[in-house]
Design an enzyme around this catalytic site. Structure first.
Site, PDB file in Angstrom:
ATOM      1  NE  ARG A  68      -3.908   1.940   2.435  1.00  0.00           N
ATOM      2  CZ  ARG A  68      -4.238   2.620   3.527  1.00  0.00           C
ATOM      3  NH1 ARG A  68      -3.625   2.391   4.671  1.00  0.00           N
ATOM      4  NH2 ARG A  68      -5.197   3.522   3.470  1.00  0.00           N
ATOM      5  CG  HIS A  82      -8.230  -3.706  -1.058  1.00  0.00           C
ATOM      6  ND1 HIS A  82      -9.261  -2.817  -1.263  1.00  0.00           N
ATOM      7  CD2 HIS A  82      -7.128  -2.932  -0.848  1.00  0.00           C
ATOM      8  CE1 HIS A  82      -8.800  -1.573  -1.177  1.00  0.00           C
ATOM      9  NE2 HIS A  82      -7.508  -1.618  -0.942  1.00  0.00           N
ATOM     10  CG  HIS A  89      -1.494   5.460   0.150  1.00  0.00           C
ATOM     11  ND1 HIS A  89      -2.184   5.886   1.258  1.00  0.00           N
ATOM     12  CD2 HIS A  89      -2.339   4.605  -0.495  1.00  0.00           C
ATOM     13  CE1 HIS A  89      -3.383   5.321   1.301  1.00  0.00           C
ATOM     14  NE2 HIS A  89      -3.484   4.531   0.246  1.00  0.00           N
ATOM     15  CG  ASN A 109      -1.158   8.550   3.777  1.00  0.00           C
ATOM     16  OD1 ASN A 109      -1.732   7.641   3.174  1.00  0.00           O
ATOM     17  ND2 ASN A 109      -0.332   9.399   3.191  1.00  0.00           N
TER      18      ASN A 109
HETATM   19  C1  HEM Z   1      -9.263   1.575  -5.802  1.00  0.00           C
HETATM   20  C2  HEM Z   1      -9.169   2.474  -4.872  1.00  0.00           C
HETATM   21  C3  HEM Z   1      -8.736   2.162  -3.475  1.00  0.00           C
HETATM   22  C4  HEM Z   1      -9.371   2.536  -2.337  1.00  0.00           C
HETATM   23  C5  HEM Z   1     -10.634   3.368  -2.236  1.00  0.00           C
HETATM   24  C6  HEM Z   1      -8.623   1.980  -1.240  1.00  0.00           C
HETATM   25  C7  HEM Z   1      -8.934   2.174   0.092  1.00  0.00           C
HETATM   26  C8  HEM Z   1      -8.342   1.510   1.142  1.00  0.00           C
HETATM   27  C9  HEM Z   1      -8.746   1.633   2.513  1.00  0.00           C
HETATM   28  C10 HEM Z   1      -9.853   2.528   3.039  1.00  0.00           C
HETATM   29  C11 HEM Z   1      -7.966   0.799   3.236  1.00  0.00           C
HETATM   30  C12 HEM Z   1      -8.042   0.572   4.742  1.00  0.00           C
HETATM   31  C13 HEM Z   1      -7.330   1.692   5.465  1.00  0.00           C
HETATM   32  C14 HEM Z   1      -7.579   1.694   6.948  1.00  0.00           C
HETATM   33  O1  HEM Z   1      -8.728   1.517   7.355  1.00  0.00           O
HETATM   34  O2  HEM Z   1      -6.606   1.887   7.722  1.00  0.00           O
HETATM   35  C15 HEM Z   1      -7.057   0.146   2.335  1.00  0.00           C
HETATM   36  C16 HEM Z   1      -6.125  -0.785   2.697  1.00  0.00           C
HETATM   37  C17 HEM Z   1      -5.216  -1.346   1.816  1.00  0.00           C
HETATM   38  N1  HEM Z   1      -5.051  -1.010   0.497  1.00  0.00           N
HETATM   39 FE1  HEM Z   1      -6.329   0.087  -0.619  1.00  0.00          FE
HETATM   40  N2  HEM Z   1      -7.577   1.279  -1.716  1.00  0.00           N
HETATM   41  C18 HEM Z   1      -7.580   1.360  -3.081  1.00  0.00           C
HETATM   42  C19 HEM Z   1      -6.652   0.836  -3.949  1.00  0.00           C
HETATM   43  C20 HEM Z   1      -5.516   0.154  -3.554  1.00  0.00           C
HETATM   44  C21 HEM Z   1      -4.412  -0.171  -4.414  1.00  0.00           C
HETATM   45  C22 HEM Z   1      -4.306   0.245  -5.886  1.00  0.00           C
HETATM   46  C23 HEM Z   1      -3.521  -0.870  -3.668  1.00  0.00           C
HETATM   47  C24 HEM Z   1      -2.182  -1.425  -4.066  1.00  0.00           C
HETATM   48  C25 HEM Z   1      -1.829  -1.736  -5.271  1.00  0.00           C
HETATM   49  C26 HEM Z   1      -4.080  -0.986  -2.339  1.00  0.00           C
HETATM   50  C27 HEM Z   1      -3.527  -1.693  -1.311  1.00  0.00           C
HETATM   51  C28 HEM Z   1      -4.055  -1.770  -0.031  1.00  0.00           C
HETATM   52  C29 HEM Z   1      -3.576  -2.685   0.982  1.00  0.00           C
HETATM   53  C30 HEM Z   1      -2.538  -3.775   0.782  1.00  0.00           C
HETATM   54  C31 HEM Z   1      -4.280  -2.401   2.147  1.00  0.00           C
HETATM   55  C32 HEM Z   1      -4.081  -3.038   3.537  1.00  0.00           C
HETATM   56  C33 HEM Z   1      -2.911  -2.319   4.211  1.00  0.00           C
HETATM   57  C34 HEM Z   1      -2.521  -2.807   5.595  1.00  0.00           C
HETATM   58  O3  HEM Z   1      -3.047  -3.792   6.080  1.00  0.00           O
HETATM   59  O4  HEM Z   1      -1.625  -2.153   6.182  1.00  0.00           O
HETATM   60  N3  HEM Z   1      -5.264  -0.324  -2.307  1.00  0.00           N
HETATM   61  N4  HEM Z   1      -7.300   0.605   1.073  1.00  0.00           N
END
Ligand code: HEM
Length: 335
Positions: free
Chosen positions: A69, A200, A73, A101
């Site tokens: 992630r 995800h 970002h 973030n």
């Molecule tokens: C399509 C639009 C996207 C949205 C709206 C989105 C939104 C989010 C949100 C809200 C979270 C949880 C954050 C939290 O509650 O702390 C999250 C987690 C995550 N996102 Fe996305 N995301 C998107 C695209 C992506 C992309 C493109 C990637 C990587 C290529 C990605 C990788 C991740 C990962 C791996 C997590 C888990 C991180 C952790 O456990 O530390 N996301 N995302």
């Protein structure tokens, strides 16, 4: 004779130019990144990143998701330039405090550890932005996902943009079209959106990121029918109407640590955790078709994911004499 001298001059000129052309390629001028960029200047790079990432994930499995992630970002704000790693300092307002973030983005200490080892092996050579890109790939592979060659040669920004971070990173409650527009701004298309959302398949989200789905009712007092009601009631027990904002939930509740295609299977079963996950099925025909294909064909998902990661990693890199090679990823070299 004159003809002979002319041909001789042309050959000499071409030979003189060849090394310049070659070295330009290696320097990634003109924005062209190259997987072999550090082959001679830092041959230890790949080994160092892989081993530090592997140790970090062995300590805490979630770290694979966090590092993946971090690259996303970074790239969506001013390009893949490690701006996301900068701490508050002088005129720099850190992106770490932005809405997407804060209390959420992680993995900074792992990047610091990698950078420290890389600086020892090859001082002032490898950018923090490249380290983040390689760490994201290694994290994916260690979690069981696809492998790809990471084009390299990015340089590090001398500034951050908290405003960019607030505006350019998609939010989970935004519409399909808003999210797609944010991808298109970076020349990423609908296939990239659906494939990259497959990240995800690992990692966590906090209660605050999806609460509204659990308690929202439509005009008729009906709950959100795009969310399986049994799954929703389980989520409600840990994510109350108020309080518990930071409680953590697996984005893929079936195989939370494995990089696989269960994310898409969950969406088909109306068990996508975030609204932005579920709308890939419900709000656009082309994205629905892709969700179905990836749910059936893990290899297709892996192929598209790897290609889209390379595309995302190519967003506006700083190359040539732009930016710098930071010595410490949290600070620019001089103020
Ligand atoms: C399509 C639009 C996207 C949205 C709206 C989105 C939104 C989010 C949100 C809200 C979270 C949880 C954050 C939290 O509650 O702390 C999250 C987690 C995550 N996102 Fe996305 N995301 C998107 C695209 C992506 C992309 C493109 C990637 C990587 C290529 C990605 C990788 C991740 C990962 C791996 C997590 C888990 C991180 C952790 O456990 O530390 N996301 N995302």
């Amino acid at each position: 004779m004159a003809q002979f001298i002319m041909s001789y001059c042309i050959v000499v000129a071409l030979l003189a130019l060849a090394p310049i052309c070659f070295s330009n390629k290696m320097q990634a001028k003109g924005g062209h990144l190259n997987p072999h960029y550090y082959d001679h200047s830092c041959p230890q790079l790949q080994h160092i990143v892989k081993s530090v990432v592997a140790q970090a994930i062995a300590r805490e499995r979630r770290m694979a998701a966090s590092l993946l992630r971090l690259h996303f970002h970074d790239c969506f704000v001013k390009g893949c330039d490690a701006s996301v790693l900068l701490d508050n300092n002088g005129s720099i307002v850190s992106e770490k405090d932005s809405k997407p973030n804060k209390n959420s983005l992680r993995g900074f200490e792992v990047i610091d550890q990698i950078k420290a080892q890389v600086e020892k092996a090859c001082p002032q050579t490898v950018s923090c932005a490249d380290i983040v890109a390689v760490a994201a790939r290694d994290s994916t592979v260690i979690a069981g996902g696809p492998n790809w060659e990471v084009p390299l040669g990015r340089r590090d920004a001398r500034g951050a943009s908290i405003q960019g971070s607030n505006n350019d990173i998609p939010a989970a409650n935004q519409t399909f079209n808003t999210i797609l527009t944010k991808f298109k701004r970076h020349h990423l298309d609908l296939v990239d959106l659906v494939a990259l959302s497959g990240a995800h398949t690992i990692g966590n989200a906090r209660c605050v990121s999806f609460r509204q789905r659990l308690y929202n009712q439509n005009n008729n007092g009906q709950p959100d029918m795009t969310l399986d009601q049994l799954y929703a009631s389980k989520l409600r027990s840990q994510c109350p109407r108020s309080g518990g904002d930071q409680n953590l939930f697996s984005l893929d509740f079936v195989t939370p640590f494995n990089f696989d295609n269960n994310y898409y299977r969950n969406i088909l079963a109306n068990k996508g955790l975030l609204s932005s996950d579920q709308i890939l099925l419900t709000n656009n025909h082309a994205s629905m078709q892709l969700v179905k294909q990836y749910a059936q064909n893990v290899q297709l998902f892996f192929d598209h994911f790897a290609k889209s990661m390379v595309k995302m990693g190519n967003i506006s890199p700083l190359t040539g004499s732009k930016g710098e090679i930071r010595q410490n990823c949290r600070r620019i070299n001089s103020y």
